[in-house]
Motif scaffolding. Structure first.
Motif, PDB file in Angstrom:
ATOM      1  N   UNK A   1       0.792  -1.238   0.000  1.00 24.75           N
ATOM      2  CA  UNK A   1       0.000   0.000   0.000  1.00 24.75           C
ATOM      3  C   UNK A   1       0.821   1.284   0.000  1.00 24.75           C
ATOM      4  N   UNK A   2       2.140   1.200   0.232  1.00 25.00           N
ATOM      5  CA  UNK A   2       2.925   2.416   0.428  1.00 25.00           C
ATOM      6  C   UNK A   2       3.624   2.931  -0.826  1.00 25.00           C
ATOM      7  N   UNK A   3       3.419   2.274  -1.953  1.00 26.26           N
ATOM      8  CA  UNK A   3       3.947   2.800  -3.213  1.00 26.26           C
ATOM      9  C   UNK A   3       5.458   2.875  -3.275  1.00 26.26           C
ATOM     10  N   UNK A   4       6.138   1.900  -2.710  1.00 22.15           N
ATOM     11  CA  UNK A   4       7.604   1.879  -2.769  1.00 22.15           C
ATOM     12  C   UNK A   4       8.070   1.690  -4.213  1.00 22.15           C
ATOM     13  N   UNK A   5       9.216   2.263  -4.511  1.00 19.31           N
ATOM     14  CA  UNK A   5       9.804   2.121  -5.846  1.00 19.31           C
ATOM     15  C   UNK A   5      11.108   1.342  -5.691  1.00 19.31           C
ATOM     16  N   UNK A   6      11.113   0.125  -6.220  1.00 19.45           N
ATOM     17  CA  UNK A   6      12.212  -0.817  -6.005  1.00 19.45           C
ATOM     18  C   UNK A   6      12.982  -1.008  -7.309  1.00 19.45           C
ATOM     19  N   UNK A   7      14.259  -0.720  -7.281  1.00 23.37           N
ATOM     20  CA  UNK A   7      15.090  -0.850  -8.482  1.00 23.37           C
ATOM     21  C   UNK A   7      15.958  -2.096  -8.374  1.00 23.37           C
ATOM     22  N   UNK A   8      16.060  -2.838  -9.473  1.00 23.51           N
ATOM     23  CA  UNK A   8      16.818  -4.092  -9.493  1.00 23.51           C
ATOM     24  C   UNK A   8      17.878  -4.055 -10.599  1.00 23.51           C
TER      25      UNK A   8
END
Length: 792
Positions: A326-333
Motif C-alpha cells: 500500500x505504500x507505493x515503494x519504488x524498487x530498483x533491481x
C-alpha cells in the motif's frame, strides 16, 4: 331630480358588494403568502440544519483539511529494471501515481473538455453547471444536458465512497462531495487537483490511475500519450468496462471520437486536426503487468520475501513499518528489461513447439499406464484427508468446471479432476537465468512457463545436472596438475571397487583416445569418470563447493555424470565463477528502494569476491574446452541452427531416462543457463533424440542470444572476447582431440594406488606396455599425499 343627483354624485363608485369581494381576496392572499414565507423559512432553517449536520459529519464523516492534506490511497509498490522500466507491482489495488508534469497535456485537455469545461473558472462547485442541470435535466428532462459534478467533486466521490442513507442518500452524498470539493480546491492547486483525479479514477480491468492505464492499453508512460490515445482513456471514464478498447474496440472508437469533438468545442483542437485524429485506428498496444503476469512474475515472487523483511525493519514518517502492498515503494533491481523480455519470449516460443513434439511422441501410448506410479504419487501428494488411495481416486472421477492452461490459450472445460491432473502432469516446464559474471548482477530470471498455473520456480529447484557438471571435473584435473594435453582411453570399463558399476556413453561408441578438450566437447562419460578418478573425487567436490555449489555432492564416480541434484541458479553461478577468472559469483539483484515520492530510502551495495579459489589460467583453459562444445561438439546447434557469432562457450546436459535437459551458454560478459523437463522426472521423452539437452534446452538459449544480438543495445556484448590461457596451456589445448593410438610420450597412465607399481598396463597398441616416467610418477604420488591433508 333626486335620481339625477344620485347618479351624478357617485359616477365612479363601485358597488358595495365588489368592495367586500376584493377585501376578502386580500384576506385570502395574505395567509397563503404568509404560509409560503413561513415554509421557505422553515425549509431554509432545515437546509441550514441539514448542511450543518453534514458539515459537522453527523450524517457521515467529512474529512477535514488536515486529512485532505494527507490523502493516503493504497499505492502499489513498483519493481523496476536497471533501465527504469516496470517489471511488476505488489498491490491491494493496481494503482500507481504520476505527477502533473508526468502526464501529457493531451490527457489534461481531453479530461477538462469532456468532464469539466469550466474547471479553471470555479472553486470546486460549478453553480452554472448546477443551474443547467436543474433547468435542462430536471425541468426539461433533457438527458444530454451534461452533468453538474466538477472534477473536484468526482475526486471526493472516488476517495470517499458514497453511503446509503435511504431516501436522503442523494442529497446527503451530493452535499458532502461539494464540501469536500470546496476544501480540496482551497488546499491544492488546479494542477494538483487534476493529477489527484487522474491518479485515483478507475479504468477498465480493475486498474486505477492514468499511469497504469497508459501502460496497460498503450504500453507507454502517460507523458507520451498522443491526442487520440488520450481520448480513448478519457472516454473510458464514462463507463470503463463498456468502453474497454481491448474487449469493445468499436464502442471505444466511437467514444474516442466524441471526446475529440469535445476538445474541438473547448478550442483545444482545430477541426482539421480533429479530423486527422479521428481517422487513426485505436492503436491499442496491450501489455498486462500485474503480480501474476508481466515480464518477471517469478522474479517478483523471489524478491517478495526479502522486501517484506525490509519493510518490517524500516519505518515511514508515521513511525509505522512500511507496507509493501500500500505504500507505493519504488524498487530498483539489476534486471535488464530487454534481456528479461527476450528470455521470457524465448522460453514461451520454444516450449510451445516442444510440447507439441512431446504430445505427438506419446500420442499412440498411454504414459500413465506405462508408469502408473506418476499418477498415484501425484494424488497421494494432494491427499490431505488421510484416506487410502482407492478412496481418494474415486473423488477424482468427479467432473468439474475449470480453466486449463494450454499453449493455444486458456480453455474452459468440464472434465474430471483426474483428466485435469493428467493434463498438467504431461506439461513440460522450463527455467532460465542470465548473470553478469564480473559484476555478479542478475540480468534475467524465468522460473516457469506461466506463473498463474505453475508457482514452482525451476530456477531455484534442484534437479540432476547431467553432463553440465563435467566442466568442474576437468577444472579439478587441471588444478591437480594433470596436463591439458593428457589423453584418456575411451573404453567400456567395469569398476569392481564400485559394485561392478559400468558407465556408458550416450551414443554407445567406444575406442581410441581423447584429450580432455575432445572428451568434454563430445561429453564422453567413460573419459569423464577416468578424469574424475585421476583428479580425485574429494578434490572435485571441494572445487565445486568453492565456486558456490551448496548441494549434496555424492562421493562416488557417478558424480562425473551429474547425478547430483543442483539448482539452475547455483550451477550458473558456478559457471560464472569460471568466467570470472576463478573468483566466486554470488548473484545480487536489489539495488535501491525509494518511497512513493522518489526519495531514496536505502541503496544496496555488495562486495564482490576479490580472491580466486581456482587458477585463472585453468579457468580459461576450461572455457577453451567449452568453446569446442559449441564449435564442433554436442552444442554446435548454437552455431549451425541459431548462427550465434563471436566468442561463445557452453555445455549440454542430459540425465538418465531423458528426464532433464540442460544447456549452459557462456559469453565473456553474460552467463546463461536453461533447464527443461516435466515437474515429475518420470514424465519424459522415451528417446535421447528428443530428450537430450541439445534438443530440449539449447534452443531456448539459442533463441535468447539471437534476439539479444539483434538488439543494437547489446552490440558490445556481441563483440567481446574471452581471455585466452597462456601460450603453453594454449599449445596443449591445440593438440588433436582424438587419437586412434598413442605415441609413447602421449600415453595416459593410471596408478593402481598411491604406492603402487611403476608399471601400469593400458591397452595402447594391442599387447603393448608402458612405463610411467619416474619423475612423473613421483609428482603424482606427491599430489595424492598432499590431497589427504587438504582441508575439507
Amino acid at each position: 331630480m333626486a335620481n339625477k343627483k344620485s347618479n351624478t354624485s357617485t359616477p365612479n363608485r363601485k358597488p358595495v358588494s365588489a368592495k367586500k369581494s376584493n377585501s376578502k381576496k386580500k384576506k385570502h392572499k395574505r395567509p397563503v403568502l404568509r404560509f409560503i414565507a413561513q415554509a421557505a423559512a422553515v425549509l431554509f432553517l432545515l437546509g441550514c440544519l441539514f448542511f450543518i449536520l453534514v458539515f459537522l459529519g453527523v450524517l457521515g464523516p467529512v474529512p477535514s483539511k488536515a486529512q485532505l492534506q494527507q490523502i493516503n490511497n493504497p499505492l502499489a509498490s513498483e519493481v523496476y529494471s536497471a533501465d527504469g522500466k516496470i517489471l511488476g507491482r505488489y498491490y491491494v489495488e493496481n494503482r500507481s501515481y504520476a505527477s502533473f508534469d508526468e502526464i501529457s497535456p493531451n490527457v489534461i485537455q481531453a479530461l477538462i473538455a469532456t468532464e469539466d469545461s469550466r474547471f479553471y473558472e470555479h472553486r470546486g462547485i460549478d453553480e452554472v453547471a448546477l443551474a443547467r442541470v436543474f433547468v435542462k435535466s430536471i425541468l426539461m428532462h433533457q438527458s444530454s444536458s451534461g452533468g453538474g459534478s466538477t472534477i473536484s467533486q468526482q475526486i471526493a466521490k472516488n476517495l470517499f465512497p458514497r453511503v446509503n442513507y435511504g431516501p436522503l442518500s442523494m442529497p446527503i452524498n451530493k452535499l458532502r462531495e461539494s464540501i469536500i470539493a470546496y476544501r480540496l480546491e482551497r488546499i491544492y492547486s488546479k494542477e494538483e487537483v487534476l493529477a489527484l483525479y487522474l491518479n485515483t479514477v478507475s479504468f477498465a480491468e480493475n486498474i486505477f490511475g492514468i499511469e497504469v492505464a497508459a501502460e496497460r492499453f498503450f504500453s507507454k508512460p502517460p507523458s507520451k500519450l498522443d491526442v487520440h490515445e488520450a481520448a480513448v482513456l478519457v472516454g473510458m471514464l464514462k463507463a470503463n468496462n463498456y468502453y474497454n478498447p481491448r474487449t469493445h474496440p468499436e464502442r471505444a472508437l466511437g467514444r474516442r471520437n466524441v471526446v475529440i469533438d469535445q476538445m474541438v468545442k473547448a478550442e483545444y483542437l482545430s477541426d482539421e486536426k480533429a479530423a486527422l485524429y479521428k481517422e487513426k485506428p485505436l492503436g491499442v498496444k496491450y501489455r498486462l503487468i500485474s503480480y501474476n503476469q508481466g515480464p518477471a512474475p517469478y522474479f517478483l515472487e523471489k524478491l517478495r520475501p526479502e522486501l517484506m523483511d525490509w519493510c518490517e525493519d524500516n519505518y515511514n514518517e508515521n513511525g509505522e513499518p512500511y507496507n509493501l502492498y500500500t505504500d507505493g515503494l519504488k524498487i530498483t533491481t539489476t534486471i535488464d528489461y530487454n534481456l528479461q523480455y527476450y528470455a521470457q519470449q524465448s522460453v514461451k516460443e520454444y516450449m510451445k513447439d516442444l510440447q507439441k513434439v512431446f504430445d505427438n511422441h506419446w500420442k499412440s501410448r498411454d504414459l500413465f499406464k506405462e508408469n502408473p506410479a506418476v499418477l498415484k504419487s501425484a494424488i497421494q501428494n494432494k491427499n490431505t484427508s488421510g484416506s487410502d488411495y482407492s478412496e481418494e481416486l474415486k473423488k477424482y472421477n468427479t467432473k468439474i468446471n475449470t480453466t486449463l492452461f494450454t499453449w493455444d490459450g486458456l480453455k474452459e472445460a468440464n472434465i474430471s479432476r483426474l483428466d485435469s491432473l493428467k493434463h498438467y502432469l504431461k506439461l513440460l516446464n522450463a527455467g532460465f537465468i542470465a548473470i553478469d559474471p564480473q559484476q555478479a548482477e542478475l540480468k534475467a530470471w524465468v522460473g516457469g512457463i506461466d506463473y498463474r498455473f505453475f508457482k514452482y520456480d525451476h530456477v531455484t529447484s534442484p534437479r540432476q545436472t547431467g553432463s553440465t557438471f563435467k566442466p568442474f571435473v576437468y577444472l579439478a584435473a587441471l588444478e591437480e596438475d594433470i596436463e591439458a594435453d593428457t589423453y584418456f582411453i575411451n573404453q567400456l570399463k567395469v569398476y569392481k571397487e564400485y559394485n561392478d558399476w559400468t558407465p556408458r556413453n550416450s551414443h554407445d561408441a567406444y575406442g581410441g583416445y581423447y584429450s580432455m578438450k575432445g572428451a568434454l566437447s563430445r561429453s564422453l562419460n567413460t573419459v569423464s569418470v577416468e578424469v574424475l578418478l585421476e583428479a580425485g573425487i574429494d578434490e572435485t567436490i571441494e572445487i565445486a563447493e568453492d565456486l558456490g555449489i551448496s548441494a549434496d555432492l555424492p562421493d562416488y564416480p557417478s558424480l562425473a555424470l551429474g547425478v547430483a541434484s543442483i539448482s539452475l541458479k547455483e550451477i550458473v553461478e558456478a559457471y560464472a565463477g569460471i568466467v570470472n577468472d576463478g573468483k566466486p559469483v554470488k548473484t545480487h539483484y536489489l539495488t535501491e528502494i525509494a518511497d512513493k515520492n522518489g526519495k531514496v530510502l536505502e541503496t544496496f551495495e555488495y562486495e564482490l569476491a576479490q580472491d580466486p579459489v581456482v587458477s585463472s589460467e585453468n579457468c580459461r583453459a576450461v572455457i577453451n574446452m567449452m568453446e569446442a562444445v559449441v564449435d564442433e561438439g554436442t552444442g554446435k546447434g548454437i552455431r549451425t541452427i541459431y548462427n550465434i557469432p563471436g566468442d561463445f562457450a557452453g555445455k549440454t546436459g542430459t540425465t538418465q531416462n531423458n528426464s532433464d535437459g540442460w544447456f549452459i551458454g557462456i559469453t565473456p560478459h553474460l552467463v546463461t543457463g536453461c533447464w527443461v523437463g516435466a515437474d515429475d522426472p518420470r514424465v519424459h521423452f522415451r528417446s535421447t533424440t528428443y530428450g537430450q539437452g541439445a534438443y530440449m534446452a539449447l534452443p531456448i538459449v539459442g533463441k535468447f542470444f539471437h534476439k539479444t544480438y539483434n538488439d543494437r543495445k547489446f552490440a558490445q556484448l556481441k563483440n567481446s572476447s574471452f581471455a585466452e590461457p597462456n601460450e603453453e596451456l594454449l599449445a596443449m589445448l591445440s593438440e588433436p582431440d582424438y587419437r586412434e593410438v598413442l605415441d609413447i610420450e602421449k600415453r595416459d597412465f593410471n596408478l593402481a594406488s598411491i604406492f603402487g607399481k611403476k608399471e601400469t598396463e593400458t591397452e595402447l597398441k594391442k599387447g603393448e606396455k608402458r612405463t610411467v616416467p619416474e619423475s612423473k610418477e613421483k609428482g603424482q604420488i606427491w599430489k595424492k599425499i598432499k590431497s589427504i591433508f587438504k582441508k575439507k
